[in-house]
Every structure is written in C-alpha cells, then in structure tokens.
Design a protein around this motif. Structure first.
Motif, PDB file in Angstrom:
ATOM      1  N   ASP A 179       0.785  -1.193  -0.151  1.00 29.17           N
ATOM      2  CA  ASP A 179      -0.038   0.143   0.069  1.00 29.17           C
ATOM      3  C   ASP A 179       0.881   1.169   0.104  1.00 29.17           C
ATOM      4  OD1 ASP A 179      -2.290  -1.737   0.222  1.00 29.17           O
ATOM      5  OD2 ASP A 179      -2.386  -1.638   1.959  1.00 29.17           O
ATOM      6  N   VAL A 180       2.072   1.284   0.753  1.00 32.87           N
ATOM      7  CA  VAL A 180       2.815   2.235   0.774  1.00 32.87           C
ATOM      8  C   VAL A 180       3.503   2.626  -0.690  1.00 32.87           C
ATOM      9  CG1 VAL A 180       4.945   3.262   1.889  1.00 32.87           C
ATOM     10  CG2 VAL A 180       3.304   2.212   3.403  1.00 32.87           C
ATOM     11  N   ALA A 181       3.867   1.458  -1.182  1.00 38.86           N
ATOM     12  CA  ALA A 181       4.652   1.591  -2.515  1.00 38.86           C
ATOM     13  C   ALA A 181       3.697   2.229  -3.485  1.00 38.86           C
ATOM     14  CB  ALA A 181       5.130   0.258  -2.746  1.00 38.86           C
ATOM     15  N   VAL A 182       2.464   1.685  -3.467  1.00 44.12           N
ATOM     16  CA  VAL A 182       1.316   2.224  -4.363  1.00 44.12           C
ATOM     17  C   VAL A 182       0.852   3.586  -4.237  1.00 44.12           C
ATOM     18  CG1 VAL A 182      -0.612   1.652  -5.634  1.00 44.12           C
ATOM     19  CG2 VAL A 182       0.799  -0.334  -5.153  1.00 44.12           C
ATOM     20  N   ALA A 183       1.022   3.958  -3.083  1.00 45.29           N
ATOM     21  CA  ALA A 183       0.519   5.421  -2.600  1.00 45.29           C
ATOM     22  C   ALA A 183       1.486   6.295  -3.022  1.00 45.29           C
ATOM     23  CB  ALA A 183       0.068   5.355  -1.082  1.00 45.29           C
TER      24      ALA A 183
END
Length: 367
Positions: A179-183
């Motif tokens: 989620d952090v990488a995509v956000a």
C-alpha cells in the motif's frame, strides 16, 4: 506369589479346564458304575445229583451261567460308557462356552470400546479394572497408545492453528508495504503490475491460512454450542458472495431447498461448509454450466456439471491439498477437506459421487 500366578489368564484357563475334565471323568466313572452295578442275572438253581458225572454237569452249567452274566455286565458297561460320553460331550460344550465367555468378556469390552474410538474422541480410555493379568496389561498398553496418539494429534492441530495465526502478521506487513509503495506519487507502471500480482498471491495465502484455521477448529475445537441454522439462508448468502463469478461464467443455478430446512450446529462452521460446497461447485465448473442445490431437513445436496472423473479420484478429494485436473491448481485444496472435518465434528455423513455425465454430486447429512 501363588495368587499372582493364578491371576494370569493362562493359569485360570488351565485350572478351569482341568476342573471340568476332572469333573467329567468323575461323572463318567459314576455313570459307568451305576450301570455296571445294577441287577445281575441270577443263576438258576440246579437239582441235587450225585456222582462224578452229575458234578461235571453241574460245573459246566455254572460256567455257562457265569459267562452269560459277564456278557450282560459287559454290554451294560459299554452302554453306560456311551451314555456317559454323550452327556460329557454336551456338558463340556456348554461349560466350555460359559467359561470362555466369562474369561473373554473383558476382551470383548476392549474390542467394542476400541472400535468406537477415533481421531475425534481420542480422550476416551478403556479403563479395564480387575487383576493384573494379560488382559489388563493389554488394555493398559492400548490406553497408553491412545494417550500418545491424543498428544500427537493435539500438538499437530495446535501447531497448525498457531502457525496460521503467526503467519497473518507478516502477511499484514506485506500488504502495508504494498500500500505504501502504490500510494507514492507517480508510481512506476512496473510497480503497479508487481503490486497487483503480489496482492493476488497474498490473497491466496490468506485464504489458505483461513482454511487451516477452520480445519484445525473443526478437528480440534468441536462444534461448541449447537443452535438452529437455516440451510436455505446459508445457501443464499453463499450464492450472493459468488454472484459475480456465477454471472461471469453464465452458470444456471437452481435452488430447491424447502423452507424450514433447519439443522442444529455451530453457525460459523456450517456457514463455511455451505460456502465451500457452493465455491467448489462454481469454481470447478465449466462455462455455461449448471449448479443444482437441493435437500431437505438436515440434508444438503450440491450437484454441478464438469469433466468426467473416476470415482476413486473423487474419493480422495476429502484429503487436504487433493485436486483433480490441472484446472484445480488455483484452488487451496482445502475446500472439501474442511467440509469433511465440519461434517465429522457434527457427527454427520459426507458422500461424494462422480456423476456419469460429468461433474460432482456432494451429499451432506447431519443429525
């Protein structure tokens, strides 16, 4: 020391059978003596005669009478022995059966209790009471074996449950990292593609762990408090969850469950049972296929179309990670294993049948 030796089964058999044969021998002798000691043939009195010729004639007559008496006694003795032998044979059979039944009664009890014990009730014990003989030693040995098996099964199920719980933490960490990488602003296209693939695999692992937890709970935790569950409502909820895939594959679903199809049991486990049956029928079907769900009170039957399978292949589907065909690789392999465990926990029966024209028929009957 003597009492300890007498307590063994072999010694008791020896004493009992020796007593029976001794009593039979005494009975045989008594009957033979009774028949041989009966009335004997009396010798006819001879007229008094004088002279050597008369004496010789009298001796000859006495010898003939003595031979007749001995012959009659021999015949009576033989007849008495025959009657006694027949009586002994009958009594020996009856007494032998009675003694064997008395001595082997604990063995029958051990056999009956052992047959009832399975993986679901390993806590039961034979608990045979009595003298410390071979039978009690055998029962104590079986109790020790059951205790070791129960400990092994408990440790295995506890390990599965604990491992499943522990693995959820790294899975949650992986999801958060994705989620952090995509956000991040303007993520690379390759990152989005990789994140999508990883999410799919994480969902599969999460679904597998959930299956492990349910399987361990059904096998070890029991059903808990039994409450009424409507099979029609559980089926409708399961079909709603699979509505998108049913529509995408154009499956014709027929539900023939009468109102009031209620079964008592654990709500969570029964809901998982119905969901797994519906999921199995939808996932392993063919496009433009069909699904039929029927049953009645305490019975649920799920039929679906598909490829033709051999019955010996279908019988293995209740084993964990058992799949039929390459198209089943995408499944967790625990669906019908969980169904079998839930059915066993509720003391029901599960029947898997390969349909002659293709597909599978699953019949669940709960008490």
């Amino acid at each position: 020391m003597f009492r300890s030796r007498l307590a063994t089964v072999g010694t008791r058999f020896t004493v009992l059978y020796a007593a029976v044969f001794l009593g039979s021998g005494v009975l045989l002798l008594a009957v033979a003596l009774a028949f041989s000691g009966g009335s004997s043939t009396s010798m006819a009195p001879l007229q008094q005669q004088s002279g050597p010729a008369a004496a010789q004639q009298r001796i000859t007559a006495l010898e003939e009478q003595l031979d007749a008496v001995q012959g009659e006694q021999a015949r009576r003795l033989v007849f008495g022995f025959a009657v006694a032998l027949f009586v002994m044979a009958v009594l020996s059979l009856l007494l032998g059966r009675l003694m064997a039944g008395t001595v082997l009664s604990p063995v029958r009890s051990i056999t009956a209790v052992t047959r009832r014990i399975s993986a679901d009730n390993l806590h039961e014990r034979l608990a045979v009471h009595g003298p410390d003989d071979e039978v009690k030693q055998l029962a104590d040995t079986i109790d020790g074996l059951l205790e070791r098996l129960e400990a092994s099964f408990t440790a295995q199920r506890r390990f599965v449950a604990n491992a499943s719980h522990e693995l959820r933490t790294p899975l949650a960490t992986m999801r958060a990292t994705l989620d952090v990488a995509v956000a991040k602003p303007d993520p690379a296209p390759a990152t989005l593609v990789l994140a999508g693939k990883l999410r799919t695999q994480l969902d599969r692992v999460d679904h597998l762990l959930d299956g492990f937890l349910t399987l361990a709970r059904a096998q070890h935790g029991g059903t808990g408090e039994a409450v009424p569950n409507d099979l029609a409502e559980l089926t409708a909820a399961a079909l709603r969850d699979r509505a998108a895939e049913v529509s995408a594959r154009r499956l014709a679903v027929t539900v023939e469950l009468p109102a009031g199809s209620v079964v008592r049991g654990n709500p969570a486990l029964l809901a998982r049972l119905v969901a797994n049956l519906v999921d199995n029928a939808v996932t392993h079907n063919v496009d433009d296929g069909w699904v039929r769900i029927a049953g009645g009170e305490s019975e649920l039957i799920v039929e679906s179309g598909g490829r033709v399978f051999a019955q010996d292949q279908v019988d293995r589907l209740t084993r964990p990670f058992e799949r039929l065909g390459a198209e089943r690789v995408g499944s967790s392999g625990l669906g019908l294993s969980i169904v079998a465990a839930v059915v066993a926990a509720h003391q029901g029966t599960l029947e898997l049948t390969a349909r002659p024209d293709g597909g599978l028929r699953v019949a669940v009957r709960l008490p």
